[in-house]
Design a protein around this motif. Structure first.
Motif, PDB file in Angstrom:
ATOM      1  N   GLU A  51       1.042  -1.340   0.155  1.00 13.33           N
ATOM      2  CA  GLU A  51      -0.058   0.069  -0.038  1.00 13.33           C
ATOM      3  C   GLU A  51       0.806   1.354  -0.006  1.00 13.33           C
ATOM      4  OE1 GLU A  51      -2.480  -0.120   3.473  1.00 13.33           O
ATOM      5  OE2 GLU A  51      -0.833  -0.487   4.769  1.00 13.33           O
ATOM      6  N   GLU A  52       0.545   2.113  -0.598  1.00  8.08           N
ATOM      7  CA  GLU A  52       1.173   3.520  -0.865  1.00  8.08           C
ATOM      8  C   GLU A  52       0.464   4.083   0.452  1.00  8.08           C
ATOM      9  OE1 GLU A  52       1.509   7.640  -3.528  1.00  8.08           O
ATOM     10  OE2 GLU A  52       0.258   5.932  -4.047  1.00  8.08           O
ATOM     11  N   LYS A  54       0.414   7.892   1.976  1.00  6.47           N
ATOM     12  CA  LYS A  54       0.532   9.255   1.385  1.00  6.47           C
ATOM     13  C   LYS A  54       0.716  10.279   2.550  1.00  6.47           C
ATOM     14  CE  LYS A  54      -3.244   8.243  -2.052  1.00  6.47           C
ATOM     15  NZ  LYS A  54      -3.969   8.594  -2.862  1.00  6.47           N
ATOM     16  N   SER A  58      -3.081   8.809   4.964  1.00  5.30           N
ATOM     17  CA  SER A  58      -3.997   7.820   4.474  1.00  5.30           C
ATOM     18  C   SER A  58      -3.287   6.911   3.672  1.00  5.30           C
ATOM     19  CB  SER A  58      -5.025   8.457   3.481  1.00  5.30           C
ATOM     20  OG  SER A  58      -4.552   9.093   2.333  1.00  5.30           O
ATOM     21  N   SER A  59      -3.734   5.628   3.116  1.00  5.89           N
ATOM     22  CA  SER A  59      -3.018   4.736   2.273  1.00  5.89           C
ATOM     23  C   SER A  59      -4.095   4.266   1.043  1.00  5.89           C
ATOM     24  CB  SER A  59      -2.668   3.631   2.989  1.00  5.89           C
ATOM     25  OG  SER A  59      -3.911   2.884   3.601  1.00  5.89           O
ATOM     26  N   ARG A  60      -3.274   3.651   0.186  1.00  3.30           N
ATOM     27  CA  ARG A  60      -3.830   3.311  -1.212  1.00  3.30           C
ATOM     28  C   ARG A  60      -3.524   1.811  -1.364  1.00  3.30           C
ATOM     29  NH1 ARG A  60      -2.988   3.970  -7.267  1.00  3.30           N
ATOM     30  NH2 ARG A  60      -0.723   4.698  -6.405  1.00  3.30           N
ATOM     31  N   LYS A  61      -4.240   0.763  -1.304  1.00  2.39           N
ATOM     32  CA  LYS A  61      -4.099  -0.495  -1.552  1.00  2.39           C
ATOM     33  C   LYS A  61      -3.526  -0.713  -2.917  1.00  2.39           C
ATOM     34  CE  LYS A  61      -6.898  -2.542   2.051  1.00  2.39           C
ATOM     35  NZ  LYS A  61      -5.786  -2.475   2.889  1.00  2.39           N
ATOM     36  N   LEU A  62      -2.347  -1.198  -3.246  1.00  2.00           N
ATOM     37  CA  LEU A  62      -1.802  -1.741  -4.483  1.00  2.00           C
ATOM     38  C   LEU A  62      -1.597  -3.082  -4.634  1.00  2.00           C
ATOM     39  CD1 LEU A  62       1.197   1.053  -4.136  1.00  2.00           C
ATOM     40  CD2 LEU A  62      -0.864   1.171  -5.435  1.00  2.00           C
TER      41      LEU A  62
END
Length: 80
Positions: A51-52, A54, A58-62
């Motif tokens: 996950e990135e 930010k 917050s995070s963004r699943k990859l």
């Protein structure tokens, strides 16, 4: 000699953390967290469940990703 020792230390740290969560900081102020799956002699890294992270926390699943070794600035094990 110093460069060789630092590369050796890097490989040892990666080997000791396969299967564990690591934080990778990349060029462009990108931070990625995930389970270290594998790496190669060029320090290309495969992360699972990545996950990135930010700037605002917050995070963004990859999912499963490959990171090119020449984009990596820092690799740090996450204590857990």
């Amino acid at each position: 000699m110093g460069w060789y020792m630092s590369v050796e230390t890097t490989y040892r740290m990666l080997e000791e953390n396969v299967g564990r969560i690591v934080l990778i900081k990349m060029k462009g102020d990108i931070a990625i967290r995930g389970k270290l799956s594998s790496y190669d002699q060029h320090l290309n890294i495969v992360l699972e469940e990545a996950e990135e992270i930010k700037a605002d926390g917050s995070s963004r699943k990859l999912g499963t990703i490959v990171i090119r070794g020449d984009t990596v600035v820092l690799v740090s094990p996450i204590q857990g």
